[in-house]
Structures are given as C-alpha cells and as structure tokens.
Design a protein around this motif. Structure first.
Motif, PDB file in Angstrom:
ATOM      1  N   ARG A 263      -1.135  -9.602  -0.228  1.00 53.14           N
ATOM      2  CA  ARG A 263      -0.796  -9.350  -1.636  1.00 53.14           C
ATOM      3  C   ARG A 263       0.581  -9.874  -2.016  1.00 53.14           C
ATOM      4  O   ARG A 263       0.796 -10.296  -3.150  1.00 53.14           O
ATOM      5  CB  ARG A 263      -0.899  -7.857  -1.951  1.00 53.14           C
ATOM      6  CG  ARG A 263      -2.319  -7.326  -1.863  1.00 53.14           C
ATOM      7  CD  ARG A 263      -2.418  -5.849  -2.184  1.00 53.14           C
ATOM      8  NE  ARG A 263      -1.926  -5.624  -3.544  1.00 53.14           N
ATOM      9  CZ  ARG A 263      -1.254  -4.542  -3.916  1.00 53.14           C
ATOM     10  NH1 ARG A 263      -0.997  -3.591  -3.054  1.00 53.14           N
ATOM     11  NH2 ARG A 263      -0.850  -4.408  -5.154  1.00 53.14           N
TER      12      ARG A 263
ATOM     13  N   CYS B   5       0.859  -1.180   0.000  1.00 51.35           N
ATOM     14  CA  CYS B   5       0.000   0.000   0.000  1.00 51.35           C
ATOM     15  C   CYS B   5       0.892   1.227   0.000  1.00 51.35           C
ATOM     16  O   CYS B   5       1.665   1.440   0.939  1.00 51.35           O
ATOM     17  CB  CYS B   5      -0.918  -0.004   1.219  1.00 51.35           C
ATOM     18  SG  CYS B   5      -2.115   1.348   1.222  1.00 51.35           S
ATOM     19  N   ASP B   6       0.795   2.030  -1.058  1.00 51.00           N
ATOM     20  CA  ASP B   6       1.614   3.239  -1.153  1.00 51.00           C
ATOM     21  C   ASP B   6       1.293   4.239  -0.053  1.00 51.00           C
ATOM     22  O   ASP B   6       2.181   4.883   0.487  1.00 51.00           O
ATOM     23  CB  ASP B   6       1.428   3.919  -2.516  1.00 51.00           C
ATOM     24  CG  ASP B   6       2.179   3.208  -3.609  1.00 51.00           C
ATOM     25  OD1 ASP B   6       3.331   2.796  -3.363  1.00 51.00           O
ATOM     26  OD2 ASP B   6       1.629   3.063  -4.707  1.00 51.00           O
ATOM     27  N   GLU B   7       0.012   4.374   0.249  1.00 48.10           N
ATOM     28  CA  GLU B   7      -0.405   5.294   1.307  1.00 48.10           C
ATOM     29  C   GLU B   7      -1.776   4.887   1.821  1.00 48.10           C
ATOM     30  O   GLU B   7      -2.751   4.865   1.071  1.00 48.10           O
ATOM     31  CB  GLU B   7      -0.471   6.735   0.792  1.00 48.10           C
ATOM     32  CG  GLU B   7      -0.897   7.715   1.855  1.00 48.10           C
ATOM     33  CD  GLU B   7      -1.049   9.146   1.338  1.00 48.10           C
ATOM     34  OE1 GLU B   7      -1.544   9.969   2.106  1.00 48.10           O
ATOM     35  OE2 GLU B   7      -0.677   9.416   0.180  1.00 48.10           O
ATOM     36  N   VAL B   8      -1.832   4.551   3.110  1.00 56.39           N
ATOM     37  CA  VAL B   8      -3.115   4.256   3.740  1.00 56.39           C
ATOM     38  C   VAL B   8      -3.863   5.584   3.867  1.00 56.39           C
ATOM     39  O   VAL B   8      -3.319   6.569   4.364  1.00 56.39           O
ATOM     40  CB  VAL B   8      -2.912   3.604   5.125  1.00 56.39           C
ATOM     41  CG1 VAL B   8      -4.252   3.423   5.838  1.00 56.39           C
ATOM     42  CG2 VAL B   8      -2.183   2.278   4.992  1.00 56.39           C
TER      43      VAL B   8
ATOM     44  N   TYR C  60     -13.165   0.317   4.434  1.00 58.96           N
ATOM     45  CA  TYR C  60     -12.997  -1.007   5.032  1.00 58.96           C
ATOM     46  C   TYR C  60     -13.990  -1.204   6.178  1.00 58.96           C
ATOM     47  O   TYR C  60     -14.541  -2.297   6.342  1.00 58.96           O
ATOM     48  CB  TYR C  60     -11.556  -1.235   5.517  1.00 58.96           C
ATOM     49  CG  TYR C  60     -11.351  -2.673   5.895  1.00 58.96           C
ATOM     50  CD1 TYR C  60     -11.022  -3.616   4.938  1.00 58.96           C
ATOM     51  CD2 TYR C  60     -11.573  -3.107   7.202  1.00 58.96           C
ATOM     52  CE1 TYR C  60     -10.887  -4.956   5.275  1.00 58.96           C
ATOM     53  CE2 TYR C  60     -11.442  -4.443   7.555  1.00 58.96           C
ATOM     54  CZ  TYR C  60     -11.101  -5.359   6.584  1.00 58.96           C
ATOM     55  OH  TYR C  60     -10.987  -6.686   6.910  1.00 58.96           O
TER      56      TYR C  60
ATOM     57  N   THR D  92      -4.998  -4.424   7.309  1.00 55.81           N
ATOM     58  CA  THR D  92      -3.555  -4.587   7.181  1.00 55.81           C
ATOM     59  C   THR D  92      -3.221  -6.014   6.754  1.00 55.81           C
ATOM     60  O   THR D  92      -2.356  -6.235   5.898  1.00 55.81           O
ATOM     61  CB  THR D  92      -2.860  -4.250   8.519  1.00 55.81           C
ATOM     62  OG1 THR D  92      -3.230  -2.924   8.906  1.00 55.81           O
ATOM     63  CG2 THR D  92      -1.355  -4.365   8.406  1.00 55.81           C
TER      64      THR D  92
ATOM     65  N   GLN E 123      -9.852   4.949   2.662  1.00 61.11           N
ATOM     66  CA  GLN E 123      -9.649   3.499   2.624  1.00 61.11           C
ATOM     67  C   GLN E 123     -10.065   2.854   3.953  1.00 61.11           C
ATOM     68  O   GLN E 123     -10.728   1.808   3.961  1.00 61.11           O
ATOM     69  CB  GLN E 123      -8.170   3.249   2.340  1.00 61.11           C
ATOM     70  CG  GLN E 123      -7.760   1.841   2.077  1.00 61.11           C
ATOM     71  CD  GLN E 123      -6.263   1.788   1.759  1.00 61.11           C
ATOM     72  OE1 GLN E 123      -5.487   2.676   2.102  1.00 61.11           O
ATOM     73  NE2 GLN E 123      -5.868   0.731   1.090  1.00 61.11           N
TER      74      GLN E 123
ATOM     75  N   LEU F 294      -4.076  -6.412   3.021  1.00 68.78           N
ATOM     76  CA  LEU F 294      -3.053  -5.770   2.198  1.00 68.78           C
ATOM     77  C   LEU F 294      -1.772  -6.598   2.185  1.00 68.78           C
ATOM     78  O   LEU F 294      -1.152  -6.782   1.136  1.00 68.78           O
ATOM     79  CB  LEU F 294      -2.766  -4.356   2.709  1.00 68.78           C
ATOM     80  CG  LEU F 294      -3.887  -3.336   2.521  1.00 68.78           C
ATOM     81  CD1 LEU F 294      -3.603  -2.082   3.346  1.00 68.78           C
ATOM     82  CD2 LEU F 294      -4.061  -3.001   1.051  1.00 68.78           C
TER      83      LEU F 294
ATOM     84  N   ARG G  45       2.902   4.060   4.584  1.00 71.05           N
ATOM     85  CA  ARG G  45       3.248   3.247   3.408  1.00 71.05           C
ATOM     86  C   ARG G  45       3.617   1.886   3.972  1.00 71.05           C
ATOM     87  O   ARG G  45       4.459   1.786   4.870  1.00 71.05           O
ATOM     88  CB  ARG G  45       4.424   3.874   2.678  1.00 71.05           C
ATOM     89  CG  ARG G  45       4.923   3.075   1.508  1.00 71.05           C
ATOM     90  CD  ARG G  45       6.170   3.766   0.937  1.00 71.05           C
ATOM     91  NE  ARG G  45       6.770   2.988  -0.101  1.00 71.05           N
ATOM     92  CZ  ARG G  45       6.802   3.364  -1.385  1.00 71.05           C
ATOM     93  NH1 ARG G  45       6.281   4.515  -1.755  1.00 71.05           N
ATOM     94  NH2 ARG G  45       7.365   2.601  -2.279  1.00 71.05           N
TER      95      ARG G  45
END
Length: 141
Positions: A65, A16-19, A27, A59, A23, A62, A92
């Motif tokens: 992945r 994840c580039d930025e939580v 969720y 988390t 988002q 993510l 991140r």
C-alpha cells in the motif's frame, strides 16, 4: 507523477491499524492457505506460537500500500519481500519506503524502492524491494 523522486526520499505510512483474527481468517479463505498456524488457535499454541499468526503474503499485500499510494498501482512493476518476524493479531503495521535508485531512460524512469515494515514494537516483520515505472514525459490531457 510529474516530479521524479530523489534517491534517499522516504514515504512512510500505517498500512494496517490493527491486524485482526477475522482479517487473518479471511485471508486464509482468499488465499486457500488454511494452515493451523493461521486459523486454529489451539493448534498454533501447541506448535509453540503465542497465537495464530498472519500470513506472510497478507503482510506483503498490506505493505504494498505504501508504494501504490505513492506512485499508483499502475506504476508497480516488481515487488519482492522477505518475512523477518511473525505478525500477530493486534499488531499495527507501518511500512517505510525509501528510494534506492532512479534510472532514467528517455522520458521514463525506473525507480527502485526499499521497503521495511515494522510492528508497533518497532520489530521488523518484512523487508522488501519494489520497482515502479514512471513516464514523466507525457502530459495529462
């Protein structure tokens, strides 16, 4: 996958580039977990938190992945995690998967994987384990 991974092999990726706050609230809607710690900034602050925080299960999702991008979602058999620190908006997340064991049974292998997810400060936010099954004896048609 035709080549079996080796014990100690590592695969790392930014999951994840930025939580974002959006988002986290999305969720909450999907999971049904509307705890004020995740959805209400003033309530989270009054509870002593710096901000709303991400759900542990978000988390975990993510972090998965890294395994599914390496082996495919169809190979995943088990996944467990321990949440070690909060995830905040702006974090991140990077997950590193390390092959812990490869057990061969005929033309199939069960691969045990250790996972560590860190934020951009290098703080461990999740420690987990996963297992995948690989049929390395069959040939694609």
């Amino acid at each position: 996958m035709s080549v079996l991974p080796e014990v100690g092999q590592i695969h790392s990726m930014v999951v994840c580039d930025e939580v974002t706050r959006t988002q986290i609230v999305q969720y909450a809607g999907v999971s049904g977990d509307f705890s004020p710690l995740h959805t209400d900034e003033p309530a989270a602050r009054s509870a002593g938190k710096a901000s709303i925080m991400g759900h542990g299960m978000m988390t975990m999702a993510l972090s998965s992945r890294v395994v599914t991008s390496w082996f495919g979602i169809e190979s995943l058999r088990t996944f467990s995690a321990r949440f070690t620190a909060p995830v905040w908006p702006g974090d991140r997340l990077t997950t590193t998967a390390t092959i812990a064991a490869v057990d061969i049974h005929g033309s199939c292998a069960r691969v045990q994987i250790t996972l560590k997810t860190t934020n951009d400060d290098g703080r461990l936010v999740l420690h987990g384990d996963a297992a995948v099954a690989i049929d390395f004896g069959s040939k694609p048609k």
